[in-house]
Write a protein that holds these residues in place. Structure first.
Motif, PDB file in Angstrom:
ATOM      1  N   CYS A 219      46.082  52.867  34.462  1.00  0.00           N
ATOM      2  CA  CYS A 219      46.456  51.722  34.508  1.00  0.00           C
ATOM      3  C   CYS A 219      46.854  51.426  35.935  1.00  0.00           C
ATOM      4  O   CYS A 219      47.482  50.396  36.224  1.00  0.00           O
ATOM      5  CB  CYS A 219      47.646  51.336  33.641  1.00  0.00           C
ATOM      6  N   HIS A 220      46.551  52.546  37.130  1.00  0.00           N
ATOM      7  CA  HIS A 220      47.294  52.140  38.322  1.00  0.00           C
ATOM      8  C   HIS A 220      46.644  51.138  38.883  1.00  0.00           C
ATOM      9  O   HIS A 220      47.633  50.027  39.397  1.00  0.00           O
ATOM     10  CB  HIS A 220      47.117  53.598  39.184  1.00  0.00           C
ATOM     11  N   GLU A 221      45.433  50.896  38.816  1.00  0.00           N
ATOM     12  CA  GLU A 221      44.963  49.679  39.599  1.00  0.00           C
ATOM     13  C   GLU A 221      45.212  48.467  39.032  1.00  0.00           C
ATOM     14  O   GLU A 221      45.491  47.705  39.695  1.00  0.00           O
ATOM     15  CB  GLU A 221      43.360  49.993  39.776  1.00  0.00           C
ATOM     16  N   PHE A 222      45.244  48.273  37.798  1.00  0.00           N
ATOM     17  CA  PHE A 222      45.772  47.242  37.058  1.00  0.00           C
ATOM     18  C   PHE A 222      47.173  46.709  37.564  1.00  0.00           C
ATOM     19  O   PHE A 222      47.452  45.748  37.887  1.00  0.00           O
ATOM     20  CB  PHE A 222      45.442  47.455  35.592  1.00  0.00           C
ATOM     21  N   ALA A 223      48.136  47.797  37.578  1.00  0.00           N
ATOM     22  CA  ALA A 223      49.429  47.561  37.710  1.00  0.00           C
ATOM     23  C   ALA A 223      49.778  47.094  39.274  1.00  0.00           C
ATOM     24  O   ALA A 223      50.476  46.331  39.495  1.00  0.00           O
ATOM     25  CB  ALA A 223      50.228  48.723  37.308  1.00  0.00           C
ATOM     26  N   TRP A 224      48.866  47.932  40.076  1.00  0.00           N
ATOM     27  CA  TRP A 224      49.019  47.521  41.558  1.00  0.00           C
ATOM     28  C   TRP A 224      48.598  46.133  41.796  1.00  0.00           C
ATOM     29  O   TRP A 224      49.032  45.486  42.573  1.00  0.00           O
ATOM     30  CB  TRP A 224      48.304  48.493  42.281  1.00  0.00           C
ATOM     31  N   CYS A 225      47.624  45.563  40.923  1.00  0.00           N
ATOM     32  CA  CYS A 225      46.822  44.415  41.342  1.00  0.00           C
ATOM     33  C   CYS A 225      47.930  43.204  40.915  1.00  0.00           C
ATOM     34  O   CYS A 225      48.257  42.413  41.583  1.00  0.00           O
ATOM     35  CB  CYS A 225      45.636  44.204  40.414  1.00  0.00           C
ATOM     36  N   ILE A 230      52.498  39.370  41.359  1.00  0.00           N
ATOM     37  CA  ILE A 230      53.993  38.863  41.096  1.00  0.00           C
ATOM     38  C   ILE A 230      54.761  38.837  42.440  1.00  0.00           C
ATOM     39  O   ILE A 230      55.550  37.684  42.759  1.00  0.00           O
ATOM     40  CB  ILE A 230      54.790  40.141  40.406  1.00  0.00           C
ATOM     41  N   ARG A 231      54.341  39.542  43.430  1.00  0.00           N
ATOM     42  CA  ARG A 231      54.975  39.893  44.602  1.00  0.00           C
ATOM     43  C   ARG A 231      54.735  38.114  45.427  1.00  0.00           C
ATOM     44  O   ARG A 231      55.561  37.542  46.126  1.00  0.00           O
ATOM     45  CB  ARG A 231      54.662  40.617  45.629  1.00  0.00           C
ATOM     46  N   ASP A 232      53.540  37.724  45.402  1.00  0.00           N
ATOM     47  CA  ASP A 232      53.083  36.667  46.035  1.00  0.00           C
ATOM     48  C   ASP A 232      53.053  35.418  45.201  1.00  0.00           C
ATOM     49  O   ASP A 232      52.893  34.169  45.636  1.00  0.00           O
ATOM     50  CB  ASP A 232      51.435  36.626  46.495  1.00  0.00           C
ATOM     51  N   LEU A 238      40.318  36.961  43.752  1.00  0.00           N
ATOM     52  CA  LEU A 238      40.151  38.439  44.314  1.00  0.00           C
ATOM     53  C   LEU A 238      40.992  39.215  43.152  1.00  0.00           C
ATOM     54  O   LEU A 238      40.464  40.428  42.499  1.00  0.00           O
ATOM     55  CB  LEU A 238      40.654  38.877  45.296  1.00  0.00           C
ATOM     56  N   GLN A 239      42.144  38.870  42.603  1.00  0.00           N
ATOM     57  CA  GLN A 239      43.100  39.496  41.729  1.00  0.00           C
ATOM     58  C   GLN A 239      42.449  39.474  40.342  1.00  0.00           C
ATOM     59  O   GLN A 239      42.469  40.202  39.508  1.00  0.00           O
ATOM     60  CB  GLN A 239      44.493  39.122  41.812  1.00  0.00           C
ATOM     61  N   ILE A 240      41.826  38.191  40.132  1.00  0.00           N
ATOM     62  CA  ILE A 240      41.202  38.065  38.800  1.00  0.00           C
ATOM     63  C   ILE A 240      39.964  38.888  38.606  1.00  0.00           C
ATOM     64  O   ILE A 240      39.711  39.558  37.687  1.00  0.00           O
ATOM     65  CB  ILE A 240      40.616  36.460  38.660  1.00  0.00           C
ATOM     66  N   LYS A 241      39.204  39.154  39.676  1.00  0.00           N
ATOM     67  CA  LYS A 241      38.148  40.220  39.707  1.00  0.00           C
ATOM     68  C   LYS A 241      38.420  41.562  39.237  1.00  0.00           C
ATOM     69  O   LYS A 241      38.044  42.183  38.810  1.00  0.00           O
ATOM     70  CB  LYS A 241      37.232  39.817  40.975  1.00  0.00           C
ATOM     71  N   LYS A 242      39.749  41.883  40.179  1.00  0.00           N
ATOM     72  CA  LYS A 242      40.259  43.252  39.907  1.00  0.00           C
ATOM     73  C   LYS A 242      40.500  43.576  38.407  1.00  0.00           C
ATOM     74  O   LYS A 242      40.194  44.545  37.763  1.00  0.00           O
ATOM     75  CB  LYS A 242      41.177  43.509  41.043  1.00  0.00           C
ATOM     76  N   SER A 243      41.200  42.577  37.790  1.00  0.00           N
ATOM     77  CA  SER A 243      41.753  42.601  36.735  1.00  0.00           C
ATOM     78  C   SER A 243      40.435  42.626  35.500  1.00  0.00           C
ATOM     79  O   SER A 243      40.592  43.393  34.893  1.00  0.00           O
ATOM     80  CB  SER A 243      42.637  41.302  35.903  1.00  0.00           C
TER      81      SER A 243
END
Length: 562
Positions: A219-225, A230-232, A238-243
């Motif tokens: 889950c590392h990449e997903f949690a990082w995404c 949340i921060r921004d 881009l985050q949608i594609k990563k998810s």
């Protein structure tokens, strides 16, 4: 003692023998000298252990461990244990069985004990978990993201997250067991803060650079995404594609789906998704497109569904993505978009007239959890937009909140009141106040002391906007609807203090009115009485009460927990 005997019994190093006469002259006992030298020799010896090979450490442990109960030798044994990377099982069992010895073990030794004794590790984590879920600085529900500015990295500086990361260190076994305990607690309690802890622990290891653990966590990449989202406070393409890529690699019935769902069920992540969906709907209004024609919006709704299903997925061990909620996409969202258009036009035209919500919207909102959550978030969005007319139209139609998670209900009302108070100059109209209190808050107040506290909190700030007669009428309705004559007990000290604080605020204004006697009699005083507390249970009210935030403080500071 004769000098001859002193010399004969002087069991010291030859290099220190010349110091004995001087120490004798200063009346320093020989026992003190011996123990001091023994400590120095022990420290020197333990420093040399660091250069020993594993075989020599094994031999040394075998010779010293039988003396572990001897106080003078005990530090030597623990020094050897601390340097040993694979303590033999027999010694581990002995340390785990003796509570005194276990407490004296260093963290590195305890880790080796925990690997074979999960119960001790669980006992170590339990109080840390309890501290984390009770931490009032953290969000309880997605609605908290609107009033709490607590960036992810700052949250990971909390003692509980750091402590768990410290206990786990680089041990894959302990990390996996910690995650198992977090999942188990989430299933039992349905508390979304355990989902937050699951994501925060992984990202704390990421921040600390412990690649041995975060690289093996699927889950590392997903949690990082989602940490970045949340921060921004936004979800870009881009985050949608990563998810999407994280879900695309899952094999059918993969348990990893439950972990990803937990990360999405983190209140901060859920709040970020809800905000992104409302922003997408606003864009649909501007571009005059249907919600179902916006792929980003449809996928965000699917992620919200997965997060909302996290508990069911883990409890049933059915690792299948929930089917797409077509009713929400094809029916509720278009109707919500229409409501947004009408609210926007009414605000532009300064028109306070409105039609009731369509019956279909009300039915969906009160029967479908996904639609209800979207509408509740839209209500909070309208408060931020200072749109009182939209509030008067929407909030009376809300009949059901989150039946599975009562804490989410109480935090919705707390967020609702916090936002109203932060813009209270825009909500002074009598109709809006009437709708908020009598058509909305009082609907949920009889069964919820938390809602009663929020009503009192609202009146604490807005009572100056009421005329005396209207204020007394409103107080009477609240008092009777909420059965405050029964709820104001010493056991419910929080509600009692909140009510007492309101009474203190109003005593000079309506204390002389016979019509308001019911309000003050609840505290053992009357409108025409001496305005002093009666004794007994009500003495607790004399304790100092927390101050109420001003609107500016509410905007800048963490939320007050009533």
């Amino acid at each position: 003692m004769p000098p001859v005997l002193l010399h004969r019994r002087a069991r010291v190093l030859p290099s220190a023998a010349f110091l004995l006469p001087l120490l004798d002259m200063n009346e320093i006992p020989r026992a003190t000298v011996h123990y001091t030298m023994l400590a120095q020799l022990r420290d020197t010896l333990t420093q040399r252990f660091k250069s020993l090979s594993q075989d020599k450490l094994d031999a040394l442990l075998e010779r010293t461990f039988p003396f572990i109960q001897v106080p003078e030798i005990q530090p030597v044994v623990f020094a050897v244990l601390g340097l040993h990377s694979g303590i033999p099982p027999a010694y581990v069992a002995r340390l785990a069985a003796d509570d005194t010895l276990y407490k004296l073990c260093s963290l590195s030794v305890k880790r080796q004990i925990w690997m074979s004794n999960n119960k001790l590790f669980e006992d170590e984590l339990d109080p840390i978990f309890n501290d984390y879920v009770e931490d009032k600085r953290l969000a309880v529900s997605p609605y908290d993201v609107l009033i709490s500015s607590n960036p992810p990295k700052k949250r990971r500086e909390l003692t509980a997250v750091n402590r768990i990361a410290q206990l786990v260190d680089k041990s894959i076994i302990l990390y996996r067991y910690a995650l198992t305990l977090i999942r188990s607690r989430f299933i039992k309690s349905h508390n979304a803060r355990y989902c937050m802890l699951r994501a925060e622990l992984l990202m704390a290891l990421h921040d600390a650079g412990i690649a041995e653990l975060f690289h093996i966590d699927p889950c590392h990449e997903f949690a990082w995404c989602w940490d970045a989202c949340i921060r921004d406070a936004k979800v870009d393409q881009l985050q949608i594609k990563k998810s999407q890529s994280c879900f695309s690699v899952l094999v059918p019935n993969s348990p990893i789906l439950g972990e990803l769902a937990m990360i999405l069920n983190d209140p901060y992540a859920t709040g970020t998704i809800l905000k992104a969906i409302i922003d997408c709907l606003k864009t649909s209004v501007e571009t005059e497109t249907l919600p179902r024609d916006e792929p980003r919006l449809v996928y965000l709704l699917h992620l919200l569904q997965i997060g909302q299903s996290a508990h069911a997925i883990l409890q049933t061990q059915s690792f299948v993505e929930p089917p797409q909620n077509n009713k929400t996409i094809t029916t509720f969202l278009p109707l919500l978009t229409l409501i947004m258009v009408e609210d926007a036009l009414r605000k532009v035209n300064n028109d306070e007239e409105f039609d009731e919500l369509p019956r279909l919207v009300i039915d969906l909102m009160n029967s479908d959890p996904l639609s209800r959550r979207l509408m509740l978030f839209y209500v909070l969005d309208r408060i931020q937009a200072r749109d009182g007319t939209a509030l008067r139209r929407t909030i009376p139609a809300i009949e059901v909140l989150d039946e599975q998670n009562p804490d989410s209900d109480s935090t919705f009302f707390r967020t609702f009141i916090s936002l109203v108070l932060s813009h209270k100059e825009d909500f002074t109209d009598n109709d809006i106040r009437f709708t908020m209190i009598e058509d909305f808050l009082l609907k949920f107040a009889p069964s919820s002391p938390a809602v009663q506290q929020q009503i009192i909190r609202l009146l604490m700030s807005l009572h100056t906007k009421f005329e005396d007669a209207n204020l007394i009428d409103t107080l009477r309705v609240i008092f009777e609807t909420c059965s405050l004559h029964e709820n104001l007990k010493e056991e419910n000290l929080t509600l009692f203090k909140a009510y007492n604080r309101l009474a203190e605020r109003l005593v000079d204004r309506i204390g002389g009115s016979a019509d308001a006697d019911f309000f003050f009699l609840a505290l053992g005083r009357g409108g025409h009485a001496s305005r002093t507390f009666a004794g007994g249970a009500h003495e607790a009210a004399e304790a100092p009460l927390p101050s109420v935030f001003t609107p500016a403080q509410e905007h800048d500071a963490p939320p007050t927990w009533y």
